[in-house]
Design an enzyme around this catalytic site. Structure first.
Site, short mmCIF file in Angstrom:
data_model
loop_
_atom_site.label_atom_id
_atom_site.label_comp_id
_atom_site.label_asym_id
_atom_site.label_seq_id
_atom_site.Cartn_x
_atom_site.Cartn_y
_atom_site.Cartn_z
N ASP A 293 0.90 -1.14 0.15
CA ASP A 293 -0.06 -0.02 -0.08
C ASP A 293 1.04 1.32 0.17
OD1 ASP A 293 -2.11 1.74 0.16
OD2 ASP A 293 -1.83 1.76 2.28
N GLU B 184 -1.39 -1.58 -4.67
CA GLU B 184 -2.78 -0.71 -4.57
C GLU B 184 -2.43 0.27 -5.49
OE1 GLU B 184 -5.93 -0.12 -1.34
OE2 GLU B 184 -4.74 1.48 -1.10
N ASP C 146 -2.52 1.45 7.11
CA ASP C 146 -1.29 1.31 5.81
C ASP C 146 -1.20 -0.08 5.92
OD1 ASP C 146 -0.91 4.29 5.19
OD2 ASP C 146 -0.34 3.98 7.15
#
Length: 157
Positions: free
Chosen positions: A7, A66, A139
């Protein structure tokens, strides 16, 4: 099979490595890379060095990242795109390929709702992996969710 979920962020880059064997998912490690230096070049180098350490330590077979979300601050989007570009290049060098998932795809895969809150995603991450402790910052749970999404996609194909 080990899957690295990432991420990316402009201050923290969440990561998670999960094991996907015989329809069973388990968490191997998770954390975040804290980006503390102020110069962009140093930030990119720190990020790539940390990724190299992860890839050296764990035998990773698949990587999922992501995708960039829409943001109102163009400078933040540009910086995040630069980080993603550096991460992508390193992953291509080391692993050979990676998959990308939008936040909507990740949320839908884990909760069934593409507009789910980050806390709902974190709840499902804990439930799917039988994690009892709190996962902070978000996160980290986002990175785990990206890895789980990729595992689900691999299972379907």
């Amino acid at each position: 099979m080990r899957i690295l979920g990432i991420d990316p962020g402009s201050r923290k880059c969440g990561y998670a490595i999960i094991s996907h064997t015989s329809n069973k998912l388990s968490l191997i490690t998770a954390g975040f890379i804290n980006i503390t230096t102020t110069r962009l070049q140093e930030q990119i180098l720190d990020l790539i060095e940390a990724l190299d350490c992860l890839l050296d330590r764990y035998e990773v077979h698949e990587v999922a990242i992501e995708d960039i979300f829409f943001a109102y601050n163009p400078k933040s989007v540009i910086k995040l795109a630069q980080f993603r570009g550096a991460l992508s290049l390193k992953i291509l060098e080391r692993i050979g390929n990676f998959s990308e998932y939008t936040p909507l795809q990740v949320k839908k895969a884990l909760t069934g709702n593409g507009k789910a809150a980050k806390e709902q995603v974190a709840f499902m991450v804990k439930r799917l992996l039988n994690i009892t402790s709190e996962i902070k910052p978000l996160d980290i749970s986002d990175a785990i969710a990206v890895a789980i999404t990729h595992a689900q996609r691999l299972k379907l194909h």
